[in-house]
Design a protein around this motif. Structure first.
Motif, PDB file in Angstrom:
ATOM      1  N   VAL A 170       0.818  -1.223   0.000  1.00 58.29           N
ATOM      2  CA  VAL A 170       0.000   0.000   0.000  1.00 58.29           C
ATOM      3  C   VAL A 170       0.846   1.265   0.000  1.00 58.29           C
ATOM      4  CG1 VAL A 170      -1.454   1.389   1.539  1.00 58.29           C
ATOM      5  CG2 VAL A 170      -2.076  -0.945   1.012  1.00 58.29           C
ATOM      6  N   GLY A 171       1.974   1.212   0.657  1.00 59.23           N
ATOM      7  CA  GLY A 171       2.843   2.394   0.705  1.00 59.23           C
ATOM      8  C   GLY A 171       2.210   3.510   1.516  1.00 59.23           C
ATOM      9  N   SER A 172       2.461   4.747   1.099  1.00 63.56           N
ATOM     10  CA  SER A 172       2.072   5.896   1.921  1.00 63.56           C
ATOM     11  C   SER A 172       0.671   6.430   1.609  1.00 63.56           C
ATOM     12  CB  SER A 172       3.097   7.010   1.754  1.00 63.56           C
ATOM     13  OG  SER A 172       3.225   7.284   0.376  1.00 63.56           O
ATOM     14  N   LYS A 173      -0.177   5.596   1.007  1.00 62.01           N
ATOM     15  CA  LYS A 173      -1.531   6.076   0.663  1.00 62.01           C
ATOM     16  C   LYS A 173      -2.357   6.296   1.926  1.00 62.01           C
ATOM     17  CE  LYS A 173      -1.954   4.006  -3.882  1.00 62.01           C
ATOM     18  NZ  LYS A 173      -1.789   2.699  -4.470  1.00 62.01           N
ATOM     19  N   THR A 174      -3.231   7.279   1.870  1.00 63.35           N
ATOM     20  CA  THR A 174      -4.162   7.496   2.982  1.00 63.35           C
ATOM     21  C   THR A 174      -5.594   7.129   2.558  1.00 63.35           C
ATOM     22  OG1 THR A 174      -4.338   9.806   2.310  1.00 63.35           O
ATOM     23  CG2 THR A 174      -2.823   9.304   4.119  1.00 63.35           C
ATOM     24  N   GLU A 175      -5.745   6.874   1.260  1.00 66.38           N
ATOM     25  CA  GLU A 175      -7.021   6.385   0.744  1.00 66.38           C
ATOM     26  C   GLU A 175      -6.711   5.266  -0.228  1.00 66.38           C
ATOM     27  OE1 GLU A 175      -9.587  10.531   0.702  1.00 66.38           O
ATOM     28  OE2 GLU A 175      -9.045   9.555  -1.182  1.00 66.38           O
ATOM     29  N   ILE A 176      -7.527   4.212  -0.218  1.00 64.78           N
ATOM     30  CA  ILE A 176      -7.276   3.142  -1.177  1.00 64.78           C
ATOM     31  C   ILE A 176      -8.538   2.750  -1.926  1.00 64.78           C
ATOM     32  CG2 ILE A 176      -5.227   2.131  -0.121  1.00 64.78           C
ATOM     33  CD1 ILE A 176      -7.080   0.072   1.220  1.00 64.78           C
ATOM     34  N   SER A 177      -8.329   2.330  -3.156  1.00 63.49           N
ATOM     35  CA  SER A 177      -9.433   1.855  -3.994  1.00 63.49           C
ATOM     36  C   SER A 177      -9.632   0.365  -3.719  1.00 63.49           C
ATOM     37  CB  SER A 177      -9.076   2.054  -5.462  1.00 63.49           C
ATOM     38  OG  SER A 177      -7.945   1.248  -5.756  1.00 63.49           O
ATOM     39  N   THR A 178     -10.685  -0.185  -4.310  1.00 68.39           N
ATOM     40  CA  THR A 178     -10.922  -1.623  -4.184  1.00 68.39           C
ATOM     41  C   THR A 178      -9.742  -2.403  -4.762  1.00 68.39           C
ATOM     42  OG1 THR A 178     -13.300  -1.281  -4.319  1.00 68.39           O
ATOM     43  CG2 THR A 178     -12.511  -3.490  -4.787  1.00 68.39           C
ATOM     44  N   ASP A 179      -9.220  -1.919  -5.884  1.00 72.14           N
ATOM     45  CA  ASP A 179      -8.036  -2.559  -6.490  1.00 72.14           C
ATOM     46  C   ASP A 179      -6.858  -2.568  -5.534  1.00 72.14           C
ATOM     47  OD1 ASP A 179      -8.197  -1.755 -10.061  1.00 72.14           O
ATOM     48  OD2 ASP A 179      -8.893  -3.468  -8.875  1.00 72.14           O
ATOM     49  N   ASP A 180      -6.633  -1.421  -4.879  1.00 70.61           N
ATOM     50  CA  ASP A 180      -5.545  -1.319  -3.903  1.00 70.61           C
ATOM     51  C   ASP A 180      -5.742  -2.343  -2.802  1.00 70.61           C
ATOM     52  OD1 ASP A 180      -5.504   2.330  -4.049  1.00 70.61           O
ATOM     53  OD2 ASP A 180      -4.308   0.853  -5.156  1.00 70.61           O
ATOM     54  N   PHE A 181      -6.995  -2.473  -2.358  1.00 71.90           N
ATOM     55  CA  PHE A 181      -7.311  -3.405  -1.274  1.00 71.90           C
ATOM     56  C   PHE A 181      -6.996  -4.843  -1.700  1.00 71.90           C
ATOM     57  CE2 PHE A 181      -9.278  -5.437   2.214  1.00 71.90           C
ATOM     58  CZ  PHE A 181     -10.098  -6.446   1.739  1.00 71.90           C
TER      59      PHE A 181
END
Lengths: 104, 208
Positions: free
Chosen positions: B94-105
């Motif tokens: 995930v890295g430094s994201k503060t919001e994630i998409s379904t794909d990211d999940f």
């Protein structure tokens, strides 16, 4: 015993003495005996193997390896070899000789 | 799909669920293990609870990596390094994201599953947590492809994880303490598979 000056550190069990493996205990034990000659970690049980692997992954520039041998017999042999200034790679080879030795 | 704040809520919910089910998980572990899975996981997540306030303004990668590191440092049994690796690899993905998409999940779940597989060397049908993780992941990927909402996706993932956990009862364990029992282990659910199903369930209950 035969190697009273051997640098060894116990790292088994949890902080409260219960059965298991503590990442920090293993990490501190390695650091407490570390030198450029390297450190061998003797392990038994799945949690010890996997936890130690993770500790080692977090110290990639240190010379530390796990040794696959019986815990007690291996520790005695490794201590004797270490006190005799055998290089780590040679100790690993020596330990393979006790890995399959029959106990009786 | 979600953000840092919700991830923290999910972890808190997972922790609550695991602690509530401590006795159940320990009971599962009595006939085929060291009788400590519930105790160990509860200890691990109690330690995670203490870290959550410090993670309030952190990115999702940091949150997950901290959870992983905390688990491997406190759980004590084999599930420490296994779940520890899962969360840490998820955090790295995930890295430094503060919001994630379904794909990211799904990506982070892939990384977590790969981490568990690499750490424990288990294969499907070995009667381990992988037998809950892989079906859950497959179900969630299919749900996402079919355009389901995150809630629907997680609900299907939970059902698949529970089914996977139940399925382990019919398998001869090839890894862990249960592997010493061979056929005698049949009829017993793998505790790691059960705890994973509980985690996904907690996540499902938290996401609206």
């Amino acid at each position: 015993m035969m190697a009273p000056d051997a640098k060894m550190a116990p790292a088994g069990g949890l902080e409260n003495g219960a059965l298991g493996t503590s990442f920090e205990k293993v990490q501190h034990a390695i650091e407490s005996v570390y030198s450029d000659d390297g450190v061998l970690v003797l392990v038994d049980m799945g949690s010890a193997v996997m936890t130690t692997q993770m500790v080692l992954e977090m110290m990639p520039d240190k010379k530390v390896e796990m040794a696959d041998c019986p815990l007690v017999e291996g520790a005695v042999l490794a201590a004797m070899d270490a006190v005799g200034n055998m290089p780590m790679e040679e100790i690993q080879k020596d330990l393979t000789s006790v890995r399959t030795a029959k106990k009786f | 799909m979600t953000d840092s704040k919700t991830v923290l809520k999910v972890i808190s919910a997972v922790s609550t669920k695991i602690k509530e089910k401590e006795d159940y998980l320990t009971e599962l572990d009595k006939p085929i293990g060291d009788s400590d899975h519930g105790i160990n996981m509860a200890r691990g997540f109690t330690a995670v609870d203490a870290k959550l306030p410090l993670l309030e303004d952190k990115d999702i990668g940091t949150i997950l990596k901290t959870v992983g590191m905390t688990l491997v440092s406190t759980v004590g049994g084999a599930s420490g390094p296994l779940y520890g690796t899962a969360f840490m690899r998820a955090g790295m993905a995930v890295g430094s994201k503060t919001e994630i998409s379904t794909d990211d999940f799904l990506n982070l779940m892939d990384a977590a599953a790969a981490g568990v597989k690499q750490r424990g060397h288990a294969e499907p049908e070995d009667a381990t947590m992988l037998d809950a993780i892989i079906p859950a992941l497959d179900a969630m990927k299919k749900a996402a492809e079919a355009g389901k909402t995150p809630k629907e996706m997680l609900t299907l993932g939970t059902a698949a994880a529970k089914k996977g956990a139940a399925h382990t009862a019919g398998l001869v364990a090839k890894k862990g303490r249960a592997s010493y029992l061979g056929e005698r282990g049949i009829g017993h659910i793998d505790p790691g598979a059960a705890s994973f199903a509980l985690m996904v369930e907690a996540a499902t209950e938290t996401i609206v």
